[in-house]
Design an enzyme around this catalytic site. Structure first.
Site, mmCIF file in Angstrom:
data_model
loop_
_atom_site.group_PDB
_atom_site.id
_atom_site.type_symbol
_atom_site.label_atom_id
_atom_site.label_comp_id
_atom_site.label_asym_id
_atom_site.label_seq_id
_atom_site.Cartn_x
_atom_site.Cartn_y
_atom_site.Cartn_z
ATOM 1 N N THR A 60 0.842 -1.198 0.000
ATOM 2 C CA THR A 60 0.000 0.000 0.000
ATOM 3 C C THR A 60 0.871 1.240 0.000
ATOM 4 O O THR A 60 2.092 1.136 0.009
ATOM 5 C CB THR A 60 -0.924 0.019 1.236
ATOM 6 O OG1 THR A 60 -1.958 0.944 1.016
ATOM 7 C CG2 THR A 60 -0.175 0.381 2.499
ATOM 8 N N LYS A 87 -7.717 2.525 4.834
ATOM 9 C CA LYS A 87 -6.522 2.289 5.637
ATOM 10 C C LYS A 87 -6.167 3.479 6.515
ATOM 11 O O LYS A 87 -5.131 3.473 7.171
ATOM 12 C CB LYS A 87 -5.350 1.968 4.716
ATOM 13 C CG LYS A 87 -5.601 0.751 3.842
ATOM 14 C CD LYS A 87 -4.491 0.553 2.856
ATOM 15 C CE LYS A 87 -4.867 -0.526 1.858
ATOM 16 N NZ LYS A 87 -3.870 -0.659 0.808
ATOM 17 N N GLY A 145 -2.870 5.837 9.858
ATOM 18 C CA GLY A 145 -2.941 5.027 8.652
ATOM 19 C C GLY A 145 -2.017 3.838 8.795
ATOM 20 O O GLY A 145 -1.060 3.879 9.571
ATOM 21 N N SER A 172 4.678 0.050 0.188
ATOM 22 C CA SER A 172 5.408 -0.245 -1.045
ATOM 23 C C SER A 172 5.585 0.978 -1.935
ATOM 24 O O SER A 172 6.596 1.120 -2.610
ATOM 25 C CB SER A 172 4.700 -1.357 -1.820
ATOM 26 O OG SER A 172 3.353 -0.983 -2.071
#
Length: 176
Positions: free
Chosen positions: A2, A34, A46, A125
């Protein structure tokens, strides 16, 4: 994984995240939220990593906030201690980005609590892409914290295959 990005500027702090959940190299869901508000809407947070793990950590972090009357740093340090020493919690794989009107922090499962330079956080990521974009925008434009976070997520979503363009954004305002 994410992308989660947090930007602080001119009396506003924002945490924004994409909505993609993957299992291996397959997209399982595209609208996961998220990013959320905690502790009577005074803290935003988050996560990057496993969804079930992150929701467990959100619950634990909110309990720590309540124990420490909303003191973000104390709650973060206590969560990190528990995360590092508890045998069950150590198996949770996620990173948290948290912020209130005074601080922005990254909490890791290694027991680290990091207050980043320039109050800019980018994890997951797509974090390196979002961080580069947000830093350039912070240094070279007058865009708001929210606009910078949105643009940084858009850029990360264009580059990172584990990041999409469904955004959840939470913002706190405070006296600068």
């Amino acid at each position: 994984m994410t992308t989660i990005v947090s930007v602080r500027r001119n009396g506003h702090v924002v945490i924004a995240g994409d909505g993609q959940a993957t299992l291996g190299n397959t997209v399982m869901k595209g609208n996961v939220k998220k990013v959320r508000r905690l502790y009577n809407d005074k803290v935003i947070a988050g996560f990057a990593g496993g969804t079930a793990d992150a929701f467990t950590l959100f619950e634990l972090f909110e309990r720590k906030l309540e124990m420490h009357q909303g003191h973000l740093v104390k709650a973060a340090v206590e969560l990190a201690k528990d995360w590092r020493t508890d045998r069950m919690l150590r198996k949770l794989e996620a990173l948290l980005a948290v912020a209130d009107e005074t601080a922005s922090l990254i909490i890791t499962g290694n027991g680290d609590v990091v207050q980043p330079e320039n109050d800019l956080i980018a994890i997951g990521s797509g974090g390196p892409y979002a961080q580069a974009a947000a830093r350039a925008l912070l240094e070279n434009t007058e865009l708001s914290a929210r606009e910078i976070a949105e643009k940084a997520l858009d850029i990360a979503g264009d580059i990172c295959i584990y990041t999409n363009h469904f955004h959840t954004i939470e913002e706190l305002s405070y006296k600068a």
